[in-house]
Design an enzyme around this catalytic site. Sequence first.
Site, PDB file in Angstrom:
ATOM      1  N   ASN A   1     -39.779 -11.243  31.284  1.00 31.33           N
ATOM      2  CA  ASN A   1     -40.809 -10.252  30.970  1.00 31.33           C
ATOM      3  C   ASN A   1     -40.310  -8.911  31.508  1.00 31.33           C
ATOM      4  O   ASN A   1     -40.359  -8.670  32.716  1.00 31.33           O
ATOM      5  CB  ASN A   1     -42.137 -10.656  31.633  1.00 31.33           C
TER       6      ASN A   1
ATOM      7  N   HIS B   1     -51.513 -11.616  30.986  1.00 33.06           N
ATOM      8  CA  HIS B   1     -50.747 -11.353  32.206  1.00 33.06           C
ATOM      9  C   HIS B   1     -51.666 -10.721  33.242  1.00 33.06           C
ATOM     10  O   HIS B   1     -52.568  -9.948  32.892  1.00 33.06           O
ATOM     11  CB  HIS B   1     -49.565 -10.425  31.887  1.00 33.06           C
TER      12      HIS B   1
ATOM     13  N   GLU C   1     -48.857 -17.827  37.337  1.00 34.14           N
ATOM     14  CA  GLU C   1     -48.283 -16.720  38.090  1.00 34.14           C
ATOM     15  C   GLU C   1     -49.256 -16.305  39.188  1.00 34.14           C
ATOM     16  O   GLU C   1     -50.189 -15.517  38.935  1.00 34.14           O
ATOM     17  CB  GLU C   1     -48.035 -15.520  37.169  1.00 34.14           C
TER      18      GLU C   1
ATOM     19  N   GLU D   1     -51.309  -8.310  35.124  1.00 30.90           N
ATOM     20  CA  GLU D   1     -51.355  -6.835  35.056  1.00 30.90           C
ATOM     21  C   GLU D   1     -52.313  -6.374  33.958  1.00 30.90           C
ATOM     22  O   GLU D   1     -52.981  -5.354  34.100  1.00 30.90           O
ATOM     23  CB  GLU D   1     -49.932  -6.279  34.860  1.00 30.90           C
TER      24      GLU D   1
ATOM     25  N   SER E   1     -41.744 -13.647  41.521  1.00 26.42           N
ATOM     26  CA  SER E   1     -40.562 -13.504  42.373  1.00 26.42           C
ATOM     27  C   SER E   1     -39.578 -14.673  42.236  1.00 26.42           C
ATOM     28  O   SER E   1     -38.933 -15.083  43.199  1.00 26.42           O
ATOM     29  CB  SER E   1     -40.962 -13.303  43.833  1.00 26.42           C
TER      30      SER E   1
ATOM     31  N   LYS F   1     -41.506  -6.053  31.170  1.00 29.10           N
ATOM     32  CA  LYS F   1     -42.597  -5.110  31.480  1.00 29.10           C
ATOM     33  C   LYS F   1     -42.249  -3.720  30.916  1.00 29.10           C
ATOM     34  O   LYS F   1     -41.606  -3.634  29.876  1.00 29.10           O
ATOM     35  CB  LYS F   1     -42.879  -5.108  32.985  1.00 29.10           C
TER      36      LYS F   1
ATOM     37  N   GLY G   1     -43.822  -9.587  41.881  1.00 27.09           N
ATOM     38  CA  GLY G   1     -43.192  -8.336  42.287  1.00 27.09           C
ATOM     39  C   GLY G   1     -43.225  -8.081  43.791  1.00 27.09           C
ATOM     40  O   GLY G   1     -42.965  -6.967  44.239  1.00 27.09           O
TER      41      GLY G   1
END
Length: 250
Positions: free
Chosen positions: A9, A95, A167, A97, A212, A11, A173
Amino acid sequence: MRTPLVAGNWKMNGSRESIKELINGVVEGAKSLTGVVVAVCPPSIYIADVTAVTSGSSVEVGSQDACTELKGAFTGETSIEMVKDFSCKYAIIGHSERRSIYGETDEVVAEKFTTVKNSGVIPIFCIGETLEEREGGITEEVCARQIDAVFAAQGDDAFAGSVIAYEPVWAIGTGKTASPEQAQSVHAFIRQHLAKRNADIAEKVQILYGGSMNPANAKELIGQPDIDGGLIGGASLKAEDFMAVCQAGQ
Ligand code: 13P
């Protein structure tokens, strides 16, 4: 037997130039891999550049999101039919985010899931708990709630031919990976939860881990019985690192 899937991904990263170099490296590296499906999810404006390179290779392409609607007055959105037009096989949906920054609710994500699935593109449906939710002991409850929104929209066979990515938000991240035991425990829970609706589909669904994941921890994570690959952020931006994770999936 579930074939492992490792998806990058990207992003909102890269430039036309850097993405050309990255995708060439991925296509080259994927030539020596067997027994693992490799996919990349570029920013939508670069999908055409990427599919021009992946065409004829084993590397699959996905979009990072899709609109709930197929066409019309939705300024700034990209429809699943449009990304399908550029040979996208997968679409990431829900996701964290999108959920946390853009306020997508479980219901909106479920609606997107339905749109993607009906179009014949494979949803990579993301779920996971925040740090607060983990510390509050409600990780399973949160994952079940996110999954149940899709069951409510689509019925018991909702996840046939779909991919789920677990996730944990606190691992995205941050460099803080879930331990293989922590991840396996949630993956097993997810599969059991799916099995309550349809055991056969639950057995077949690929459940990816994301958060991660990198060349150093991928093998042990993907080696867990219910972890069927990874959804990779940061480590997918360097071809060498991403290919090392893909190798771990073999
Ligand atoms: P990182 O691998 O950078 O933690 O990101 C994971 C992720 O969000 C993939 O969708």
